[in-house]
Enzyme design. Sequence first.
Site, PDB file in Angstrom:
ATOM      1  N   THR A 185      32.925 -22.557  30.769  1.00 37.02           N
ATOM      2  CA  THR A 185      31.926 -21.624  29.834  1.00 37.02           C
ATOM      3  C   THR A 185      30.588 -21.523  30.534  1.00 37.02           C
ATOM      4  OG1 THR A 185      31.376 -23.178  28.248  1.00 37.02           O
ATOM      5  CG2 THR A 185      33.100 -21.916  27.781  1.00 37.02           C
ATOM      6  N   GLU A 331      36.780 -21.701  24.312  1.00 35.21           N
ATOM      7  CA  GLU A 331      37.487 -22.870  23.774  1.00 35.21           C
ATOM      8  C   GLU A 331      38.477 -22.585  22.681  1.00 35.21           C
ATOM      9  OE1 GLU A 331      34.333 -21.843  24.254  1.00 35.21           O
ATOM     10  OE2 GLU A 331      32.835 -23.455  24.386  1.00 35.21           O
ATOM     11  N   LYS A 441      15.133 -14.061  13.405  1.00 35.67           N
ATOM     12  CA  LYS A 441      14.705 -14.318  12.238  1.00 35.67           C
ATOM     13  C   LYS A 441      13.254 -13.896  11.801  1.00 35.67           C
ATOM     14  CE  LYS A 441      17.070 -18.950  11.751  1.00 35.67           C
ATOM     15  NZ  LYS A 441      17.212 -19.700  13.043  1.00 35.67           N
ATOM     16  N   TRP A 446      17.422 -13.295   8.068  1.00 37.40           N
ATOM     17  CA  TRP A 446      18.241 -13.058   9.289  1.00 37.40           C
ATOM     18  C   TRP A 446      18.483 -11.456   9.372  1.00 37.40           C
ATOM     19  CZ3 TRP A 446      22.648 -17.246   9.598  1.00 37.40           C
ATOM     20  CH2 TRP A 446      22.071 -18.464   9.840  1.00 37.40           C
TER      21      TRP A 446
HETATM   22  P1  AMP Z   1      33.619 -16.506  25.934  1.00 33.17           P
HETATM   23  O1  AMP Z   1      33.850 -17.843  26.031  1.00 33.17           O
HETATM   24  O2  AMP Z   1      32.745 -16.018  27.084  1.00 33.17           O
HETATM   25  O3  AMP Z   1      34.622 -15.456  25.825  1.00 33.17           O
HETATM   26  O4  AMP Z   1      32.606 -15.923  24.720  1.00 33.17           O
HETATM   27  C1  AMP Z   1      32.833 -16.170  23.342  1.00 33.17           C
HETATM   28  C2  AMP Z   1      31.844 -15.664  22.636  1.00 33.17           C
HETATM   29  O5  AMP Z   1      31.805 -14.099  22.471  1.00 33.17           O
HETATM   30  C3  AMP Z   1      31.984 -15.765  20.967  1.00 33.17           C
HETATM   31  O6  AMP Z   1      31.815 -17.114  20.664  1.00 33.17           O
HETATM   32  C4  AMP Z   1      31.438 -14.642  20.436  1.00 33.17           C
HETATM   33  O7  AMP Z   1      30.040 -15.082  20.320  1.00 33.17           O
HETATM   34  C5  AMP Z   1      31.648 -13.649  21.370  1.00 33.17           C
HETATM   35  N1  AMP Z   1      32.677 -12.562  20.982  1.00 33.17           N
HETATM   36  C6  AMP Z   1      33.959 -12.549  21.359  1.00 33.17           C
HETATM   37  N2  AMP Z   1      34.706 -11.840  20.883  1.00 33.17           N
HETATM   38  C7  AMP Z   1      33.662 -10.990  19.716  1.00 33.17           C
HETATM   39  C8  AMP Z   1      33.912  -9.859  18.830  1.00 33.17           C
HETATM   40  N3  AMP Z   1      34.870  -9.355  18.645  1.00 33.17           N
HETATM   41  N4  AMP Z   1      32.627  -9.793  18.419  1.00 33.17           N
HETATM   42  C9  AMP Z   1      31.514 -10.230  18.322  1.00 33.17           C
HETATM   43  N5  AMP Z   1      31.296 -11.304  19.436  1.00 33.17           N
HETATM   44  C10 AMP Z   1      32.470 -11.632  19.966  1.00 33.17           C
END
Ligand code: AMP
Length: 544
Positions: A185, A331, A441, A446
């Site tokens: 990641t 993850e 913030k 928030w």
């Molecule tokens: P990644 O590991 O690069 O896929 O990123 C994961 C992160 O993407 C998550 O922890 C969220 O912050 C964001 N994310 C994934 N899907 C969504 C969604 N449908 N709405 C808002 N944030 C999302």
Amino acid sequence: MKGLMMDTPLLIKDIMQHAARCHGSTEVVSVTVDNPRHRTTLAEIFRRARKLANALQAAGIRRGDRVGTVAWNDYRHLELYYAVSCMGAVLHTINPRLFPEQVSYIVNHAEDRLLFVDPLVMPLIDALRPQFGTVERVIAMCDEAHLPQAANGPVTDYESFIAAGEDQFDWPDFDEHTASSLCYTSGTTGHPKGVLFSHRSTVLHNYAALIGDSIGCTRRDTILMVVPMFHVNAWGIPYAGPSVGTRLVMPGPKMGDGATLATLITEEGCTLAAGVPTVWQALLAHARAAKIKLSPLRRVSVGGSACPLSIMTEFRERHDVEVLHAWGMTEMSPIGTLNSPPRGFEDWPREQQDALRVRQGQPVLGVQMKIVDDQGNELPLDGRTSGIVKVRGPWICGSYYRPDEPSEAHAEQGWFATGDVATLEPDGTMTITDRAKDVIKSGGEWISSIDLENTVCGHPQVMQAAVIGVRHPKWDERPLLIVVPQPGESPTREDLLGWLGGKVAKWWIPDDVVFADKLPLTATGKISKLQLRQQYAGYVLPTA
Ligand code: AMP
């Protein structure tokens, strides 16, 4: 008393062998450097995977060794997916859009022995090659005629590499907890962190991907696999598709190109597609300009960032396409929640439908969730209280691969802290307020940047929007709205702030608006709030 059922291990080779037997004639279409429309079948892909496994073995690859790929979505990458994992080695998928220093960090951290590289990415890998400590060979994913130039070491072409391999291979049995693939990641701080998937987690996640309201592909579908194979195993589609005989269409290096995606959808008859919102914005803009209907498409799965309502509305109204909004992360393999419309949803008033659509949905069977405050106390599931989302389940990362330091996210035994801030309803429906790092913030309260962006994206002259917190002498932070207008449109600051009036709380309305030609994207194609915050770090708001 113990049950008396068989204890057969959950292995990816069983997906492959099932697919070969039941769905061998299923077509796989790829865009590659050496062929703009390559066609093959699953049976042929698995035959070549056996040749590849023999070649890998001859190159000295043994169980547990890491084999890296730096490549787009195509059939050769799919062959690597199956050959490497099923022989007991670990497929390390590397995102070519990471910063070069991150690429060399993760190749060295994973101790990749071989690297399979798309010819288009070879300049990057060749330049970094002197920094790689463990890489013994580099293989270009093309035939001999398309072998790219490389100055810093020999490169073999993929076709020559597998040519000598027999097309019989005895796929071994092993413990289902054996590592199958590795994906880093790209966090906003510190080094990238490795998420090491197992055969068991991958097979169990595959069942979750096949649930009707999940990726939910069938033997009658053709899926456009836009989500990259270096982004959480392309959300599991390389396993889910072959499991049920879904035709796969892979756009290779053209995954962000609206025109290519539209052509593939219409000419190849894609019924399903999966990817991040920015990709769909590009596709919809192209379809609008070219005045085409994305006819065969019936459903698009969107995740990776919050999907603006405007995308869902345009897909539905112009193209009769249903959007499935899902949430997850590397993850989590990645599927965590699915926004599955309930029975009778079609009869709900439009506003009520829209209010549900923008949420991230309910946990998929197998994922448990809770929200906690800063001290780790569990918060009520009342749809109002927001807290950090924690998750647990058999396809959720239990610890990072050889972390540099203990992971805060795993501080509570048995739970993983996602870093997302959300509310949960009593029925588990989640609404993400923000990524914890993106929360604004203002005066101790928030403001949800996601809510604001979603509302601004509903303005007909807006193509993309991002809201970030900017320093403010009185309120600590206040929102700044950054907007990319639709082509040919020039909305004013007053138009946009006026549009928000009455739709969000008055004190949420951004203090200023900036117009941009485009927004910076992360390596996985999401809008990069980090870069925007850096870019506007010194921005002085008119209210400051
Ligand atoms: P990644 O590991 O690069 O896929 O990123 C994961 C992160 O993407 C998550 O922890 C969220 O912050 C964001 N994310 C994934 N899907 C969504 C969604 N449908 N709405 C808002 N944030 C999302």
